[in-house]
Write an enzyme that holds these catalytic residues in place. Structure first.
Site, PDB file in Angstrom:
ATOM      1  N   ASP A  94       0.857  -1.185   0.000  1.00  0.00           N
ATOM      2  CA  ASP A  94       0.000   0.000   0.000  1.00  0.00           C
ATOM      3  C   ASP A  94       0.898   1.241   0.000  1.00  0.00           C
ATOM      4  OD1 ASP A  94      -2.402   1.375   0.207  1.00  0.00           O
ATOM      5  OD2 ASP A  94      -2.514   1.204   2.396  1.00  0.00           O
ATOM      6  N   SER A 237     -12.804   3.749   5.074  1.00  0.00           N
ATOM      7  CA  SER A 237     -13.396   3.283   6.327  1.00  0.00           C
ATOM      8  C   SER A 237     -14.652   4.084   6.607  1.00  0.00           C
ATOM      9  CB  SER A 237     -12.407   3.450   7.480  1.00  0.00           C
ATOM     10  OG  SER A 237     -11.466   2.399   7.469  1.00  0.00           O
ATOM     11  N   ILE A 278      -9.753  -0.497   3.445  1.00  0.00           N
ATOM     12  CA  ILE A 278     -10.313  -0.268   4.777  1.00  0.00           C
ATOM     13  C   ILE A 278      -9.233  -0.558   5.807  1.00  0.00           C
ATOM     14  CG2 ILE A 278     -12.028  -1.085   6.450  1.00  0.00           C
ATOM     15  CD1 ILE A 278     -13.807  -1.726   3.921  1.00  0.00           C
ATOM     16  N   ASP A 279      -8.853   0.451   6.564  1.00  0.00           N
ATOM     17  CA  ASP A 279      -7.807   0.303   7.573  1.00  0.00           C
ATOM     18  C   ASP A 279      -8.290   0.826   8.923  1.00  0.00           C
ATOM     19  OD1 ASP A 279      -5.484   0.058   9.000  1.00  0.00           O
ATOM     20  OD2 ASP A 279      -4.271   1.370   7.772  1.00  0.00           O
TER      21      ASP A 279
HETATM   22 ZN   LIG Z   1      -4.422   4.931   0.945  1.00  0.00          ZN
END
Ligand SMILES: [Zn+2]
Length: 335
Positions: A94, A237, A278-279
Site C-alpha cells: 500500500d 473506512s 479499509i484500515d
Molecule cells: Zn491509501
C-alpha cells in the site's frame, strides 16, 4: 528472489475482472499484527471471499518486512487449514513511494504493489509508475497507481487538501503507465477524521456529523473514459459510530471521528470500483474491544485475554464489510 506464486498468493488481475463484471468490490484490509491477519483470513474463509491483505510502509517499519511476508504465506496455509482449498489472497504493498520499495516487495513475494506518485508532478508520476510497471510485469505482479490527491493522514501519507482526479487525464495516464488499476480521488480520505466539522452538516436528531457525499459524477466520467478498467478507492473506512462511542465511553477521546457512509461504498462497489481500502475501521474495532475488556477486567494482564475479543470484533467487522457493503462473499473461482 521469491515468486509470490510459490507462496500460494495470487495477483489482482482475474479477481478485478470478475469484480467489475459482477458489480462488487474486493476488500483490501491493512494488517500489522497476527490478530489482524487471523481475523482477515477467518472472515474471508467463512464468507468465501477473495481478499487483499495490504502492507503499508508504516507496517513494514512496525512489524518488519520479512515477518509480514511470512505472515502472508502463513495466511494461505491458515485459510487452507480452515477448510478453504483454493483461497484467493493477494499480498499488496500500500502506498509504495519509490521504485526501490516496490522492487523490494516484488522481490520478496508480493503479488501486487501500489506505486503512489500522486503528490509528484504529472509527468514525474507517469515516469516512475511506468518504471514500476515494467519491472512488476516481468514477474506477473499487478500494479496500482494513483491520480489525484486524497486528504487525511495514513502512516507516511498525509495531505491537507484533496484534489479530485481529473477525468481528462486518466486515458493518457493509464495508457502511458500501463498500470493494472487506478486509485482515484473522489472525496474519500485517509484516517478516522476524514472531514472537518465545517465540511459536514449535523444530524439534528443524533447530533452526529454527516459528511459530504462522494463525487459520483467524477467516478462516472472516469468510467466512461476507461470502460472496464479497475478503479480503486482509498481511505474508505466508515468509522462506525458504535466503536467510536465504545472507545470514548471507556476512556478514549475521539471527538467527531467520521468516515464514509456505507451506502455510498455499496453504490461505488457496483461500478468499476473493484478494490476498496479499509484500515481505520479495523483499528477502531481493535481499540474499542481492548478498552472495553480492560475496563471491565482490571485484573487481566495476559494479552491473550484482551486480544481475543479484539480479534473477534475485527472479524465481525470484516465479515460485515464483505457481506453487507462490498458484496464479495461467495465469489471465489473455486471453493
Ligand atoms: Zn491509501
Amino acid at each position: 528472489m521469491v515468486n509470490y506464486k510459490d507462496l500460494g498468493l495470487v495477483n489482482t488481475r482475474e479477481m478485478f475482472k470478475r469484480a467489475i463484471a459482477g458489480g462488487y468490490a474486493i476488500p483490501a484490509f491493512n494488517f500489522n499484527t497476527m490478530e489482524q491477519m487471523q481475523a482477515i483470513v477467518q472472515a474471508a474463509v467463512e464468507t468465501k471471499s477473495p481478499v487483499i491483505m495490504q502492507v503499508s510502509k508504516g507496517a513494514r517499519n512496525y512489524a518488519n518486512a520479512q515477518i509480514l511476508r511470512y505472515m502472508a504465506e502463513g495466511a494461505v496455509a491458515y485459510a487452507k487449514e480452515l477448510g478453504c482449498e483454493h483461497p484467493e489472497i493477494v499480498l499488496h504493498l500500500d502506498h509504495g513511494d519509490s521504485f526501490e520499495l516496490c522492487k523490494d516487495c516484488i522481490d520478496m513475494g508480493f503479488s501486487s504493489v501500489m506505486y503512489d506518485g500522486s503528490a509528484l508532478p504529472y509527468e514525474e508520476n507517469i515516469k516512475i509508475s511506468r518504471q514500476v510497471v515494467e519491472y512488476a510485469h516481468k514477474y506477473d505482479v499487478t500494479v496500482e497507481c494513483e491520480l489525484g490527491v486524497l486528504a487525511g493522514v495514513e502512516d507516511e501519507v498525509a495531505s491537507e487538501v484533496s484534489h479530485y482526479t481529473k477525468p481528462e487525464e486518466v486515458i493518457d495516464f493509464a495508457t502511458r503507465t500501463g498500470c493494472d488499476s487506478l486509485a482515484i480521488s473522489i472525496g474519500t480520505s485517509h484516517g478516522a477524521y476524514k472531514f472537518k466539522p465545517e465540511q459536514c452538516t449535523r444530524d439534528p436528531k443524533t447530533g452526529k456529523l454527516v459528511p459530504p457525499p462522494l463525487a459520483f459524477d467524477v467516478l462516472h466520467e472516469i468510467e466512461k473514459k476507461l470502460p472496464g478498467f479497475p478503479i480503486v478507492l482509498h481511505g474508505s473506512s466508515s468509522v462506525p459510530q458504535e466503536e467510536v462511542d465504545t472507545i470514548n465511553r471507556y476512556g478514549g477521546n475521539l471527538p467527531d471521528a467520521i468516515g464514509i457512509p456505507e451506502d455510498q461504498l455499496r453504490e461505488a462497489s457496483k461500478s468499476a470500483v473493484c478494490k476498496i481500502n479499509i484500515d481505520s475501521d479495523s483499528r477502531l474495532a481493535m481499540t474499542a474491544a481492548v478498552r472495553k475488556h480492560l475496563a471491565e477486567h482490571p485484573d487481566h494482564f495476559d494479552p491473550r485475554q484482551y486480544l481475543k475479543p479484539a480479534r473477534d470484533n475485527m472479524k465481525k467487522m470484516y465479515i460485515h464489510k464483505i457481506v453487507n457493503v462490498l458484496g464479495s462473499n461467495n465469489r471465489l473461482a473455486q471453493c
